[in-house]
Motif scaffolding. Structure first.
Motif, PDB file in Angstrom:
ATOM      1  N   THR A  61     -17.905  42.080 -23.235  1.00 13.25           N
ATOM      2  CA  THR A  61     -17.104  41.396 -24.244  1.00 13.25           C
ATOM      3  C   THR A  61     -16.436  40.209 -23.587  1.00 13.25           C
ATOM      4  N   VAL A  62     -16.558  39.050 -24.214  1.00  9.89           N
ATOM      5  CA  VAL A  62     -15.917  37.847 -23.689  1.00  9.89           C
ATOM      6  C   VAL A  62     -14.703  37.561 -24.562  1.00  9.89           C
ATOM      7  N   LYS A  63     -13.559  37.472 -23.903  1.00 13.50           N
ATOM      8  CA  LYS A  63     -12.312  37.230 -24.648  1.00 13.50           C
ATOM      9  C   LYS A  63     -11.786  35.840 -24.342  1.00 13.50           C
ATOM     10  N   GLU A  92     -12.886  37.099 -29.515  1.00 15.01           N
ATOM     11  CA  GLU A  92     -13.804  37.754 -28.600  1.00 15.01           C
ATOM     12  C   GLU A  92     -15.169  37.926 -29.249  1.00 15.01           C
TER      13      GLU A  92
ATOM     14  N   MET B   1     -12.544  35.198 -20.187  1.00 11.74           N
ATOM     15  CA  MET B   1     -12.372  36.506 -19.544  1.00 11.74           C
ATOM     16  C   MET B   1     -13.477  37.443 -20.034  1.00 11.74           C
ATOM     17  N   VAL B   2     -14.128  38.091 -19.122  1.00 11.20           N
ATOM     18  CA  VAL B   2     -15.230  38.960 -19.503  1.00 11.20           C
ATOM     19  C   VAL B   2     -14.845  40.403 -19.231  1.00 11.20           C
ATOM     20  N   GLU B   3     -14.980  41.243 -20.224  1.00 12.49           N
ATOM     21  CA  GLU B   3     -14.722  42.671 -20.046  1.00 12.49           C
ATOM     22  C   GLU B   3     -15.926  43.432 -20.538  1.00 12.49           C
ATOM     23  N   GLN B   4     -16.064  44.652 -20.087  1.00 12.89           N
ATOM     24  CA  GLN B   4     -17.212  45.415 -20.539  1.00 12.89           C
ATOM     25  C   GLN B   4     -17.010  45.888 -21.973  1.00 12.89           C
ATOM     26  N   LYS B   5     -15.806  46.213 -22.332  1.00 10.21           N
ATOM     27  CA  LYS B   5     -15.569  46.744 -23.670  1.00 10.21           C
ATOM     28  C   LYS B   5     -14.591  45.860 -24.413  1.00 10.21           C
ATOM     29  N   SER B   6     -14.501  46.069 -25.701  1.00  8.61           N
ATOM     30  CA  SER B   6     -13.612  45.294 -26.545  1.00  8.61           C
ATOM     31  C   SER B   6     -12.172  45.416 -26.090  1.00  8.61           C
TER      32      SER B   6
END
Lengths: 391, 245
Positions: A61-63, A92, B1-6
């Motif tokens: 997920t890109v925020k 996102e 910003m990159v995260e694996q999950k929401s």
């Protein structure tokens, strides 16, 4: 020590112990690999490993948070309380990493025997090793770089990453949601019209977006080499600006640019007399997106699109586990042997295997990559449709 | 910003209880020892063109068809979904056997009685409603409402149909699921839709052969049983690279 085929480096590439060391030496030898410059390296950094879940997804997920808009103070009477300010909106999107492989390399035992007889005859495997490195391994690693280039350029110029080339699967990977996509038209005239006021359009679009975003980011305008040569450098306003500033720079009067040689219209003079002379003008980044895929010239850059985006990197290349490594290391048939070597900053995996075929063996090599360039500056990314004038 | 999950914060307690109908694990591989050559992965794998539209399961030994062009490129992958009629019927109500080891029907599915040849034509009907029920003798069933009448005898095997040309959707059998696959996401209605980036798609690589006990495998229609290379009663064997049938 006397040369022997058994101890030759080429023979030991498939060895389960020595193989990865030898493959690593080849992969790190620039003379053997001869890697060309690649677009994705200029636009994406190498990101982290995203584990694949037991459900089969390697999702990310890109925020992004839009900055808080500035405002003015509210007038108040003494001791009056006020209202709080709104905070930046968070956007996102998510997607999943996909897997790719280069064309495989197989060698039957009889073909191998022929090659080893050659090694014996010459008393060295140097030629065969170099051939293998430059003609077999390097192009397969290069294919991975072209895949990343293709996806990077499609993502940057369409805001969608869909893989629709190659011989295997065709599939969507991720897209910036429609409501977050920022696409604008060219201005009063399409930019292909040499009389279009391109320079004013670029500044208008940039300043409009700066106001909308509430932040004045240093920007770049990404265009293709063809577009730069055939549209920007043939634009009347650009030519006149270069000539006028060139004359001024030469200490001459501004009038009479028609006598100035066309040879002053160069990329260098564009940067000097246009980009550097207009305050806030975005840096022009000229790209060379064309690539040869299966002997055909392919241009992944979306036709007529110029990309206005922040200076610096557009995002990161994210990768995930390659299931082959786990399956064949843990559960491979004992009659087979496998070795694995990571390359390209960990993005690719070279898998060498020896597999039984009847009473003999076959050697195989695969170059695998489960990685995707992912856009992370999408909230400040504008696609300019240069072929369409404002309505 | 990159995260694996929401992202997102919820300072409370969310209730996410959900009924699961994943089904059981039914081991059906026939344990003949020696050099079987079934566990060979096929070229490319594929994006499953007809995934289950909700939570369901593809079982070990289930059959698939990988369609390739004349250069063995650009794969399309279809799984064979089969359903067994629990009772005879002639109208728009269809009762099919339900237990933890069956393919699950969904509203929107197109069904037909398996034709005489793989990929053949017949009467198709779309599922417009489904409910869990029981036969008069107490067997668990899915009671489906169809938009067209089907004539079905008890024990008939139904397969997925193609409403566009009234044919069986799967046009051949050449690969097999080497283990169970659980479908847990909402899939895209059309996995080939170049604009659908929101809904899930499933990519998998089946293997070229399978040797198993027929009564433990998903119901196999007669047209597919003709492919069986085994000469042992009750045992299925097929290898797509070495097919003699």
């Amino acid at each position: 020590m006397r040369f022997s085929v058994e101890n030759a480096a080429f023979t030991r590439i498939w060895d389960s112990v020595d193989g990865p060391t030898i493959v690593n030496m080849i992969l790190n030898d620039p003379d053997l690999m001869q890697v060309k410059p690649h677009y994705f390296r200029s636009a994406f950094t190498i990101g982290e490993l995203i584990p694949t879940s037991i459900h089969g997804d390697a999702s990310f997920t890109v925020k992004a948070e839009l900055p808080t808009h500035s405002t003015v103070m509210d007038m108040r009477a003494p001791l009056g309380e006020g209202k709080p300010m709104e905070e930046g909106e968070a956007l996102e999107y998510s997607g999943s990493i996909k897997g790719f492989m280069s064309p495989t390399w197989d060698e039957t035992a009889p073909a191998r025997m022929y090659k080893e007889k050659l090694i014996e005859k010459y008393g060295s495997d140097a030629v065969i090793l170099k051939d293998f490195a430059t003609k077999d391994l390097a192009p397969r690693v290069e294919a991975g770089y072209y895949t990343l280039d293709y996806l990077a350029i499609r993502a940057e110029t369409t805001l969608k990453a869909r893989y629709d080339v190659g011989r295997g699967l065709r599939s969507n990977i991720y897209a910036i949601p429609t409501e977050y996509r920022q696409k604008v038209t060219a201005g009063a005239k399409a930019w292909t019209d040499p009389t279009a006021d391109i320079l004013t359009s670029i500044m208008d679009i940039q300043e409009g977006k700066w106001l909308e975003w509430g932040i004045e980011l240093p920007m770049q305008l990404k265009v293709t080499e063809d577009f730069f040569k055939n549209v920007i450098m043939k634009n009347e306003g650009v030519i006149n600006t270069i000539k006028t500033n060139w004359l001024t720079d030469q200490g001459q009067l501004v009038a009479g640019t028609s006598n100035v040689s066309k040879w002053v219209i160069t990329e260098e003079n564009f940067n000097k007399y246009v980009a550097a002379s207009i305050p806030g003008f975005p840096k022009i980044t000229v790209t060379k997106p064309k690539m040869i895929i299966d002997k055909k010239l392919v241009d992944p850059w979306e036709d007529g699109i110029a990309v206005l985006c922040p200076l610096g990197y557009a995002g990161r290349v994210l990768r995930t586990d390659i299931l082959d490594e786990e399956v064949y290391s843990k559960y491979g048939n004992n009659a087979s042997s496998f070795n694995f070597t990571r390359t390209a900053d960990g993005l690719m995996l070279v898998m060498n295997s020896i597999i039984p075929n009847g009473s003999l063996n076959e050697r195989h090599m695969k170059v695998l990559m489960d990685a995707v360039p992912v856009l992370s500056d999408f909230q400040y990314r504008v696609l300019i449709d240069t072929k369409t004038a404002n309505a | 910003m990159v995260e694996q999950k929401s992202g997102g914060v919820f300072l409370g307690r969310a209730r996410i209880a959900k009924k699961s109908t994943n089904g059981g694990a039914r081991h059906c591989t026939a344990s003949f020892q020696g050099m079987k050559n079934d566990l060979v992965y096929i070229l490319w794998g594929g994006v499953l063109a007809n995934p289950f539209p909700g939570r369901a399961k593809l079982f070990e030994g289930d059959m698939l068809y990988q369609e390739l062009d004349d250069k063995a490129e650009h794969p399309k992958l279809y799984c064979l979904k089969t359903y067994e009629a629990a009772e005879a019927s002639t109208g728009t109500t269809l009762k099919i056997v339900k237990d933890g080891f069956r393919h699950i029907p969904f509203v929107g599915d197109t069904l037909m009685v398996a034709p005489e040849t793989i990929g053949g034509t017949g009467t198709v009907a779309n599922v417009t409603a489904k409910k869990v029920s029981k036969t008069t003798d107490g067997q668990d069933i899915w009671e489906l409402t169809l938009d067209a009448a089907l004539t079905v005898a008890k024990g008939d095997i139904l397969v997925e149909g193609n409403a566009e040309d009234n044919s069986m959707l799967v046009k051949g059998i050449n690969c097999f699921a080497p283990q169970d696959y659980d479908f847990v996401f909402e899939p895209a209605a059309d996995p080939e839709d170049a604009e659908d980036f929101e809904n899930a798609e499933y990519e998998l690589t089946p293997v070229i052969g399978f040797t198993g006990f027929i009564h433990r495998m998903s119901p196999i229609p007669a047209c597919v049983l003709k492919l069986n290379q085994s000469r042992f009663n009750g045992v299925w064997s097929f290898n797509a690279l070495n097919a003699s049938v």
